[in-house]
Scaffold this motif. Structure first.
Motif, PDB file in Angstrom:
ATOM      1  N   LYS A   1       0.586  -1.207  -0.337  1.00 16.94           N
ATOM      2  CA  LYS A   1      -0.089   0.015  -0.223  1.00 16.94           C
ATOM      3  C   LYS A   1       0.655   1.354   0.417  1.00 16.94           C
ATOM      4  CE  LYS A   1      -3.139   2.332   2.531  1.00 16.94           C
ATOM      5  NZ  LYS A   1      -4.769   2.141   3.872  1.00 16.94           N
ATOM      6  N   PRO A   2       0.931   2.194  -0.881  1.00 16.08           N
ATOM      7  CA  PRO A   2       1.303   3.747  -0.657  1.00 16.08           C
ATOM      8  C   PRO A   2       1.631   4.657   0.251  1.00 16.08           C
ATOM      9  CG  PRO A   2      -0.413   3.901  -2.515  1.00 16.08           C
ATOM     10  CD  PRO A   2      -0.564   2.253  -1.528  1.00 16.08           C
ATOM     11  N   SER A   3       2.189   4.621   0.822  1.00 18.57           N
ATOM     12  CA  SER A   3       2.231   5.686   2.191  1.00 18.57           C
ATOM     13  C   SER A   3       1.690   6.562   2.289  1.00 18.57           C
ATOM     14  CB  SER A   3       3.964   5.201   2.490  1.00 18.57           C
ATOM     15  OG  SER A   3       4.909   5.902   1.409  1.00 18.57           O
ATOM     16  N   ARG A   4       1.571   7.044   3.840  1.00 16.17           N
ATOM     17  CA  ARG A   4       1.079   8.008   3.998  1.00 16.17           C
ATOM     18  C   ARG A   4       2.123   9.510   3.381  1.00 16.17           C
ATOM     19  NH1 ARG A   4       1.760  12.307   7.183  1.00 16.17           N
ATOM     20  NH2 ARG A   4      -0.027  13.484   8.099  1.00 16.17           N
TER      21      ARG A   4
ATOM     22  N   PRO B   1      -6.473 -11.553  -6.345  1.00 11.55           N
ATOM     23  CA  PRO B   1      -6.829 -10.179  -6.600  1.00 11.55           C
ATOM     24  C   PRO B   1      -5.615  -9.349  -5.977  1.00 11.55           C
ATOM     25  CG  PRO B   1      -7.535 -11.078  -4.421  1.00 11.55           C
ATOM     26  CD  PRO B   1      -6.765 -11.843  -5.087  1.00 11.55           C
ATOM     27  N   ILE B   2      -5.492  -7.524  -6.746  1.00 13.66           N
ATOM     28  CA  ILE B   2      -4.867  -6.507  -6.347  1.00 13.66           C
ATOM     29  C   ILE B   2      -5.984  -5.567  -5.941  1.00 13.66           C
ATOM     30  CG2 ILE B   2      -2.972  -5.241  -7.030  1.00 13.66           C
ATOM     31  CD1 ILE B   2      -2.045  -7.792  -9.019  1.00 13.66           C
ATOM     32  N   ASP B   3      -5.761  -5.121  -5.106  1.00 11.38           N
ATOM     33  CA  ASP B   3      -6.649  -3.429  -4.851  1.00 11.38           C
ATOM     34  C   ASP B   3      -5.805  -2.539  -3.973  1.00 11.38           C
ATOM     35  OD1 ASP B   3      -9.159  -2.953  -5.401  1.00 11.38           O
ATOM     36  OD2 ASP B   3      -9.245  -1.674  -3.402  1.00 11.38           O
TER      37      ASP B   3
ATOM     38  N   ASP C   1      -0.576   0.058  -5.719  1.00 12.30           N
ATOM     39  CA  ASP C   1      -1.267   1.072  -6.212  1.00 12.30           C
ATOM     40  C   ASP C   1      -0.959   0.410  -7.599  1.00 12.30           C
ATOM     41  OD1 ASP C   1      -0.897   2.489  -8.444  1.00 12.30           O
ATOM     42  OD2 ASP C   1       0.714   4.308  -7.232  1.00 12.30           O
ATOM     43  N   TYR C   2      -1.562  -0.716  -8.509  1.00 15.44           N
ATOM     44  CA  TYR C   2      -1.152  -1.575  -8.962  1.00 15.44           C
ATOM     45  C   TYR C   2      -0.086  -1.079 -10.290  1.00 15.44           C
ATOM     46  CZ  TYR C   2      -5.207  -0.108 -11.040  1.00 15.44           C
ATOM     47  OH  TYR C   2      -6.172   0.213 -11.365  1.00 15.44           O
ATOM     48  N   THR C   3       0.034   0.953 -10.045  1.00 18.27           N
ATOM     49  CA  THR C   3       0.326   1.045 -11.564  1.00 18.27           C
ATOM     50  C   THR C   3       2.157   1.584 -10.757  1.00 18.27           C
ATOM     51  OG1 THR C   3       0.544   3.349 -10.559  1.00 18.27           O
ATOM     52  CG2 THR C   3      -1.336   2.882 -11.864  1.00 18.27           C
ATOM     53  N   SER C   4       2.637   1.078  -9.915  1.00 19.36           N
ATOM     54  CA  SER C   4       4.237   1.099  -9.746  1.00 19.36           C
ATOM     55  C   SER C   4       4.272  -0.540  -9.446  1.00 19.36           C
ATOM     56  CB  SER C   4       4.060   1.053  -7.643  1.00 19.36           C
ATOM     57  OG  SER C   4       3.542   2.603  -7.612  1.00 19.36           O
ATOM     58  N   SER C   5       5.754  -0.744  -9.075  1.00 27.27           N
ATOM     59  CA  SER C   5       6.005  -2.594  -8.988  1.00 27.27           C
ATOM     60  C   SER C   5       5.802  -3.636  -7.865  1.00 27.27           C
ATOM     61  CB  SER C   5       7.464  -2.551  -9.585  1.00 27.27           C
ATOM     62  OG  SER C   5       8.399  -1.346  -8.267  1.00 27.27           O
ATOM     63  N   PHE C   6       5.430  -4.508  -7.946  1.00 21.82           N
ATOM     64  CA  PHE C   6       4.970  -5.482  -7.035  1.00 21.82           C
ATOM     65  C   PHE C   6       5.724  -6.443  -7.780  1.00 21.82           C
ATOM     66  CE2 PHE C   6       1.500  -4.642  -9.219  1.00 21.82           C
ATOM     67  CZ  PHE C   6       0.538  -5.849  -9.159  1.00 21.82           C
TER      68      PHE C   6
ATOM     69  N   ASP D   1      -4.119   8.128 -19.267  1.00 20.63           N
ATOM     70  CA  ASP D   1      -4.405   8.805 -20.693  1.00 20.63           C
ATOM     71  C   ASP D   1      -3.822   8.072 -21.592  1.00 20.63           C
ATOM     72  OD1 ASP D   1      -1.110   9.522 -21.011  1.00 20.63           O
ATOM     73  OD2 ASP D   1      -1.724  11.189 -19.301  1.00 20.63           O
ATOM     74  N   ILE D   2      -3.448   7.689 -22.971  1.00 17.48           N
ATOM     75  CA  ILE D   2      -3.205   7.931 -24.135  1.00 17.48           C
ATOM     76  C   ILE D   2      -1.741   7.163 -24.573  1.00 17.48           C
ATOM     77  CG2 ILE D   2      -3.194   6.810 -26.742  1.00 17.48           C
ATOM     78  CD1 ILE D   2      -5.893   7.982 -25.428  1.00 17.48           C
ATOM     79  N   LEU D   3      -0.206   7.654 -23.734  1.00 21.36           N
ATOM     80  CA  LEU D   3       0.134   7.072 -23.613  1.00 21.36           C
ATOM     81  C   LEU D   3       0.652   6.332 -22.105  1.00 21.36           C
ATOM     82  CD1 LEU D   3       2.874   7.198 -24.948  1.00 21.36           C
ATOM     83  CD2 LEU D   3       3.383   8.938 -23.489  1.00 21.36           C
ATOM     84  N   SER D   4       0.277   6.965 -21.409  1.00 20.47           N
ATOM     85  CA  SER D   4       0.385   5.823 -20.285  1.00 20.47           C
ATOM     86  C   SER D   4      -0.182   4.075 -20.374  1.00 20.47           C
ATOM     87  CB  SER D   4       0.339   6.452 -18.591  1.00 20.47           C
ATOM     88  OG  SER D   4      -1.420   6.816 -19.102  1.00 20.47           O
ATOM     89  N   GLY D   5      -1.495   4.591 -20.970  1.00 14.21           N
ATOM     90  CA  GLY D   5      -2.494   3.445 -20.986  1.00 14.21           C
ATOM     91  C   GLY D   5      -1.201   2.387 -21.637  1.00 14.21           C
ATOM     92  N   LYS D   6      -1.143   2.984 -22.601  1.00  9.25           N
ATOM     93  CA  LYS D   6      -0.034   1.314 -23.407  1.00  9.25           C
ATOM     94  C   LYS D   6       1.061   1.598 -22.870  1.00  9.25           C
ATOM     95  CE  LYS D   6       2.821   3.188 -26.881  1.00  9.25           C
ATOM     96  NZ  LYS D   6       3.231   4.369 -28.034  1.00  9.25           N
ATOM     97  N   HIS D   7       2.200   1.822 -22.008  1.00  4.28           N
ATOM     98  CA  HIS D   7       2.321   1.980 -21.489  1.00  4.28           C
ATOM     99  C   HIS D   7       2.371   0.352 -20.340  1.00  4.28           C
ATOM    100  CE1 HIS D   7       6.165   4.161 -23.055  1.00  4.28           C
ATOM    101  NE2 HIS D   7       5.288   4.897 -22.427  1.00  4.28           N
ATOM    102  N   PHE D   8       1.264   1.207 -19.434  1.00  7.89           N
ATOM    103  CA  PHE D   8       0.699  -0.138 -18.438  1.00  7.89           C
ATOM    104  C   PHE D   8       0.330  -1.480 -19.387  1.00  7.89           C
ATOM    105  CE2 PHE D   8      -3.584  -1.509 -16.088  1.00  7.89           C
ATOM    106  CZ  PHE D   8      -2.291  -1.561 -15.150  1.00  7.89           C
ATOM    107  N   LEU D   9       0.042  -1.270 -20.416  1.00 11.58           N
ATOM    108  CA  LEU D   9      -0.683  -2.680 -21.095  1.00 11.58           C
ATOM    109  C   LEU D   9       0.842  -2.862 -21.701  1.00 11.58           C
ATOM    110  CD1 LEU D   9      -3.772  -1.772 -23.402  1.00 11.58           C
ATOM    111  CD2 LEU D   9      -3.577  -2.731 -21.101  1.00 11.58           C
TER     112      LEU D   9
END
Ligand code: AVJ
Length: 324
Positions: free
Chosen positions: A15-18, A112-114, A142-147, A172-180
């Motif tokens: 989980k992302p920290s405070r 399950p990731i959340d 935070d599934y946009t970070s590494s785990f 957005d389109i660019l980060s969506g592409k990176h995420f995929l």
């Protein structure tokens, strides 16, 4: 990234920290167009409000997606095959996945990731009761970070990532592409992504989906300020901000903002943030795609679009993408 594995041997906790929350909020509010990343909507309260949004008549996504899933479940299960490792990004209340789990052939494990730790713990315990033979390996992240994806007891034949609800809309389109691309790497050659993708449609339909009569979406948006007050000892006067959501046709996205109703200042530790009357904090983008636009993004990310299912009105799609 704080990993608290010692807190609970069952949950894999990233989980992302405070501190991370604080620095994201501070830097976002110092930009010329103030903004806060939409992933911070989902604290315990925000996750509950989102579940409530999903029951609204105007918010068409859950209902249409569920009916597409139901109508085509046997074909989906056929494509997924047996002994799958099923990984879900942003499982929320884990309700959608049940429709899949009820039909999969001998699944090896469900991951399950959340980002909402409280909800994740609660719902995965319920899942273990419903599916006693299934290994459930929850990850708070935070599934946009590494785990790391936890290791299952049994060997799997294919990894399939389930990413429903058009959560991809928040990129957005660019980060969506990176995420995929990142997902394609994780699931490996022959692995797949079963993804819900919201489609372009009449802006009036979109407008009411994000401006519901009961103002639940407004409460969801405003909860972000309450969360900042709660967790970062901030002093936002929440009733001095208004929910504002509209479809931006040039960008192909719904934007949500919180608009300051008057000139005001807030304090985040020693930093003062000033708001002009009418100035907004941009809290979310929700991109809408044509089938072609999404296919382009998926292909650029290294996926082959294997199968696309839609409803009669073509308001929503569920797509099976295979990592090439
Ligand atoms: C979870 C990103 C798909 O954009 O429709 C719902 C979030 N925001 N109402 C969306 C949301 C306002 C939702 N996603």
């Amino acid at each position: 990234m704080d990993s608290n594995l010692e807190n609970d041997g069952y949950l894999h906790d990233f989980k992302p920290s405070r501190e991370r929350f604080y620095s994201d909020v501070l830097s976002g509010l110092q930009k010329p167009q103030k903004e806060i990343p939409s992933k911070y909507f989902y604290d315990e309260q925000g996750s509950k409000l989102f579940e409530c949004i999903c029951t609204l008549e105007e918010y068409y996504i859950p209902c249409i997606e569920a009916s597409i899933m139901q109508t085509n479940i046997s074909e989906m299960v056929e494509l997924i095959g047996s002994r799958v490792l099923l990984v879900e990004y942003g499982c929320g209340a884990c309700m959608k996945v049940r429709g899949l789990l009820d039909h999969l052939h001998d699944p090896v494990a469900y991951v399950p990731i959340d980002i909402s730790r409280e909800q994740l713990l609660r719902v995965t315990q319920d899942l273990s009761v419903s599916y006693p033979d299934l290994e459930v390996l929850p990850v708070c992240a935070d599934y946009t970070s590494s785990f790391e994806i936890p290791v299952a007891k049994r060997k799997w034949d294919r990894m399939v990532v389930y990413f429903p609800g058009s959560t991809i809309s928040n990129f957005d389109i660019l980060s969506g592409k990176h995420f995929l691309k990142h997902i394609a790497n994780i699931c490996g050659q022959g692995g797949a992504l079963l993804i819900g993708v919201d489609l372009k449609k009449d802006p009036a339909v979109l407008h009411s989906a994000y401006n519901d009569n009961r103002r639940v979406t407004a409460a969801f948006n405003l909860n972000l300020l309450q969360r900042i007050n709660r967790e970062l000892n901030c002093d936002f006067q929440v009733d001095m901000f208004e929910h504002y959501a509209f479809y931006n046709p040039r960008k192909g996205r719904v934007e949500m903002h919180l608009v300051s109703q008057r000139e005001q200042s807030i304090y985040l530790d020693s930093t003062t943030i000033n708001f002009a009357k009418g100035e907004s904090i941009w809290t979310e983008s929700s991109y809408k795609f044509t089938l072609n636009e999404f296919a382009q993004m998926a292909t650029a990310a290294g996926f082959k679009v294997e199968r696309v299912w839609t409803d009669d009105q073509q308001w929503f799609s569920v797509q099976y993408l295979v990592a090439a």
